[in-house]
Scaffold this active site. Structure first.
Site, short mmCIF file in Angstrom:
data_model
loop_
_atom_site.label_atom_id
_atom_site.label_comp_id
_atom_site.label_asym_id
_atom_site.label_seq_id
_atom_site.Cartn_x
_atom_site.Cartn_y
_atom_site.Cartn_z
N TRP A 1 0.71 -1.41 0.31
CA TRP A 1 -0.07 -0.28 -0.30
C TRP A 1 1.07 0.88 -0.21
O TRP A 1 0.77 1.92 -0.44
CB TRP A 1 -0.84 -0.07 1.11
N TYR B 1 -4.09 0.70 -5.00
CA TYR B 1 -2.64 0.87 -4.06
C TYR B 1 -2.14 2.20 -5.25
O TYR B 1 -1.08 1.95 -5.86
CB TYR B 1 -1.62 0.51 -3.29
N TYR C 1 -3.58 -8.33 8.11
CA TYR C 1 -2.83 -6.43 7.23
C TYR C 1 -2.90 -5.65 8.80
O TYR C 1 -3.37 -5.61 10.04
CB TYR C 1 -4.07 -5.58 6.17
N LEU D 1 1.26 -4.33 11.71
CA LEU D 1 2.52 -3.20 12.31
C LEU D 1 1.62 -1.48 13.02
O LEU D 1 2.29 -0.57 13.19
CB LEU D 1 3.54 -2.16 11.45
N CYS D 2 0.02 -1.93 12.12
CA CYS D 2 -1.49 -0.42 13.17
C CYS D 2 -0.47 0.45 12.49
O CYS D 2 -0.45 1.23 12.76
CB CYS D 2 -1.30 -0.86 14.38
N ARG E 1 -1.87 8.43 7.60
CA ARG E 1 -2.05 8.75 8.96
C ARG E 1 -2.46 9.84 9.91
O ARG E 1 -2.73 10.82 10.77
CB ARG E 1 -0.52 8.82 9.51
N GLY F 1 4.60 -3.93 5.30
CA GLY F 1 4.13 -2.60 4.87
C GLY F 1 5.17 -1.85 5.01
O GLY F 1 5.19 -1.33 5.71
N GLN G 1 14.01 -1.13 5.78
CA GLN G 1 13.46 -1.73 7.13
C GLN G 1 12.56 -2.71 7.26
O GLN G 1 11.82 -3.57 8.67
CB GLN G 1 11.40 -1.22 6.50
N1 LIG Z 1 -7.52 -5.59 2.07
C1 LIG Z 1 -7.12 -4.15 3.19
O1 LIG Z 1 -8.32 -3.98 2.63
C2 LIG Z 1 -6.10 -3.26 3.61
C3 LIG Z 1 -6.07 -2.71 4.55
C4 LIG Z 1 -4.45 -1.51 4.93
C5 LIG Z 1 -3.19 -2.77 4.21
N2 LIG Z 1 -3.70 -3.78 3.67
C6 LIG Z 1 -2.77 -4.12 3.57
O2 LIG Z 1 -1.43 -4.55 4.16
C7 LIG Z 1 -0.43 -3.89 3.88
C8 LIG Z 1 0.35 -3.52 5.32
O3 LIG Z 1 -0.40 -2.63 6.29
P1 LIG Z 1 -0.39 -1.49 6.57
O4 LIG Z 1 0.59 -0.58 5.42
O5 LIG Z 1 -1.57 -0.65 6.70
O6 LIG Z 1 0.46 -0.86 7.59
P2 LIG Z 1 1.51 -1.66 8.87
O7 LIG Z 1 2.64 -2.40 7.91
O8 LIG Z 1 1.12 -1.89 9.77
O9 LIG Z 1 2.81 0.18 8.66
C9 LIG Z 1 3.35 -0.31 7.85
C10 LIG Z 1 4.09 1.20 7.95
O10 LIG Z 1 5.40 0.96 9.12
C11 LIG Z 1 6.61 1.63 8.71
N3 LIG Z 1 7.59 0.36 8.66
C12 LIG Z 1 7.76 -1.12 7.54
N4 LIG Z 1 8.63 -1.39 8.88
C13 LIG Z 1 9.05 -0.15 9.38
C14 LIG Z 1 10.54 -0.11 10.14
N5 LIG Z 1 11.30 -1.71 10.03
N6 LIG Z 1 10.41 0.61 10.78
C15 LIG Z 1 9.87 1.96 10.95
N7 LIG Z 1 8.83 1.89 10.20
C16 LIG Z 1 8.06 0.92 9.67
C17 LIG Z 1 6.19 2.27 7.42
O11 LIG Z 1 5.77 3.70 7.88
P3 LIG Z 1 6.75 5.18 6.96
O12 LIG Z 1 6.17 4.91 5.18
O13 LIG Z 1 6.42 6.17 7.99
O14 LIG Z 1 8.42 4.60 7.26
C18 LIG Z 1 5.89 1.39 6.23
O15 LIG Z 1 4.60 2.48 5.68
C19 LIG Z 1 -0.05 -2.97 3.18
O16 LIG Z 1 0.87 -3.05 2.34
C20 LIG Z 1 -1.78 -3.98 2.17
O17 LIG Z 1 -0.70 -4.88 0.97
C21 LIG Z 1 -4.60 -4.54 3.50
#
Ligand SMILES: NC(=O)c1ccc[n+]([C@@H]2O[C@H](COP(=O)([O-])OP(=O)(O)OC[C@H]3O[C@@H](n4cnc5c(N)ncnc54)[C@H](OP(=O)(O)O)[C@@H]3O)[C@@H](O)[C@H]2O)c1
Length: 331
Positions: A21, A57, A203, A206-207, A227, A279, A285
């Site tokens: 995403w 996305y 999904y 990591l919130c 956010r 994500g 990361q």
């Molecule tokens: N089906 C659905 O409706 C739906 C909805 C949401 C998500 N998703 C899927 O789930 C995936 C993951 O969820 P998400 O994108 O909501 O969020 P997530 O994985 O909870 O968090 C993603 C964010 O965490 C930060 N991050 C990741 N690794 C890090 C590290 N090592 N150190 C510091 N920050 C780190 C990054 O922020 P920064 O960009 O600030 O670095 C990244 O953008 C999405 O990419 C998507 O494929 C699906």
């Protein structure tokens, strides 16, 4: 890396998947394409074998970047591509649409952007309440019989909606939000999926970055970032969530000698999700990936985690702000 079978589809993957995403840029303050491609390569190097993406996305950009990254070398055969259908857009306006003709067009667009002949897991992104689920399920089953997709999943669905799908097709997976702060599925979707052999791809594991331990009270998010509107990242509530993260970080270090990010992902897996989607959008990361494996949460740690959450989060919020409008606009 730990591996798992996805339902009865015959597909198998590592239990950490890459989410794209943020790589799409939209709602995440833009994207750096070279970094995005390097992140996809880094994920595969580190043993990740499922990449989750969606047309929405970046309005096609994330899928294009996944396609470009996998076109280098023979990477396509090393990963499962999980993409989605059922969300369309007009200008900036996003709406649900799982009508057969729309989904057919989406499938062809996704195959082209991803530079592949087949999508491994095709998921309905959000249920379209104006199109019978049975009709959408039958349409996806046609794609499977044509060999254009290998397995069918849903996302953001209730158990009743999953039941309607399962009446027509073998349902391989469901993709709900699930993380230490967003636990609604524990009451229904998680036990239902376990009972019926449906894989759970969690999904926002990591919130949306909260559980990485990198965010501070003065971290600012751009106007175009999710956010900026996510209620967990606002005012007093944001400080409560950060205080909970501090408590979880201390526990993760003291008990398991890992960062809170690893505790958060381990917790999602140990609670019964099949795959945790991470994500990431910069290669480094993914560096802590090794800290997720080789240990498990015990009962004492679970009790401590629940006590930390209860101390700081008095009214846990679910990510309902992500929900697209229920009715299609008049086009
Ligand atoms: N089906 C659905 O409706 C739906 C909805 C949401 C998500 N998703 C899927 O789930 C995936 C993951 O969820 P998400 O994108 O909501 O969020 P997530 O994985 O909870 O968090 C993603 C964010 O965490 C930060 N991050 C990741 N690794 C890090 C590290 N090592 N150190 C510091 N920050 C780190 C990054 O922020 P920064 O960009 O600030 O670095 C990244 O953008 C999405 O990419 C998507 O494929 C699906």
């Amino acid at each position: 890396m730990e591996r798992i079978q996805l339902g009865s589809s015959g597909l198998e993957c590592a239990r950490i998947g890459l989410g794209t995403w943020a790589i799409g840029g939209r709602e995440w303050g833009g994207t750096d394409e070279a970094q995005a491609i390097a992140t996809i390569h880094a994920a595969i190097d580190r043993g990740i074998t499922l990449i989750d993406t969606a047309p929405i996305y970046g309005f096609g950009r994330a899928e294009q970047l996944v396609g470009a990254a996998l076109a280098q070398g023979r990477l396509r055969e090393r990963v499962l591509i999980a993409t989605k259908c059922g969300l369309s857009w007009q200008g900036e306006r996003v709406y649900r649409d799982s009508r057969p003709a729309t989904v057919r067009r989406e499938l062809e667009d996704s195959l082209r952007r991803l530079r592949t002949d087949v999508i491994d897991l095709y998921q309905v992104h959000w249920p379209d309440l104006q199109t019978p689920f049975e009709e959408t399920a039958a349409t996806l089953e046609t794609f499977r019989q044509e060999g254009k997709i290998r397995a069918i999943g849903v996302s953001n669905c209730s158990t009743a909606q999953m039941e309607a799908f399962r009446a027509v097709i073998p349902l391989t997976s469901v993709q709900p939000p699930y993380n230490l702060f967003e636990r609604a599925i524990e009451h229904d979707v998680l036990p239902y999926a376990s009972r019926h052999g449906v894989a759970v791809l969690a999904y926002s594991a990591l919130c949306r970055g909260l559980l990485t331990g990198r965010l501070r009270p003065d971290t600012r998010f751009g106007d175009d970032e999710v956010r900026h509107v996510d209620p967990k990242f606002q005012g007093e509530r944001y400080r409560h969530y950060l205080a909970a993260v501090d408590g979880l970080e201390a526990l993760a270090q003291r008990r398991f000698n890992v960062p809170v990010l690893a505790l958060a992902l381990r917790w999602v897996l140990d609670q019964g999700a099949s795959v945790a989607l991470w994500g990431a959008r910069r290669p480094e990361q993914l560096d802590p990936i090794g800290a997720i494996e080789g240990w498990q949460l015990d009962d004492e740690a679970r009790r401590e985690i629940d006590a930390i959450l209860a101390r700081h989060i008095h009214e846990p919020l679910q990510p309902s702000f992500l929900e697209p409008p229920r009715a299609r606009p008049l086009l």
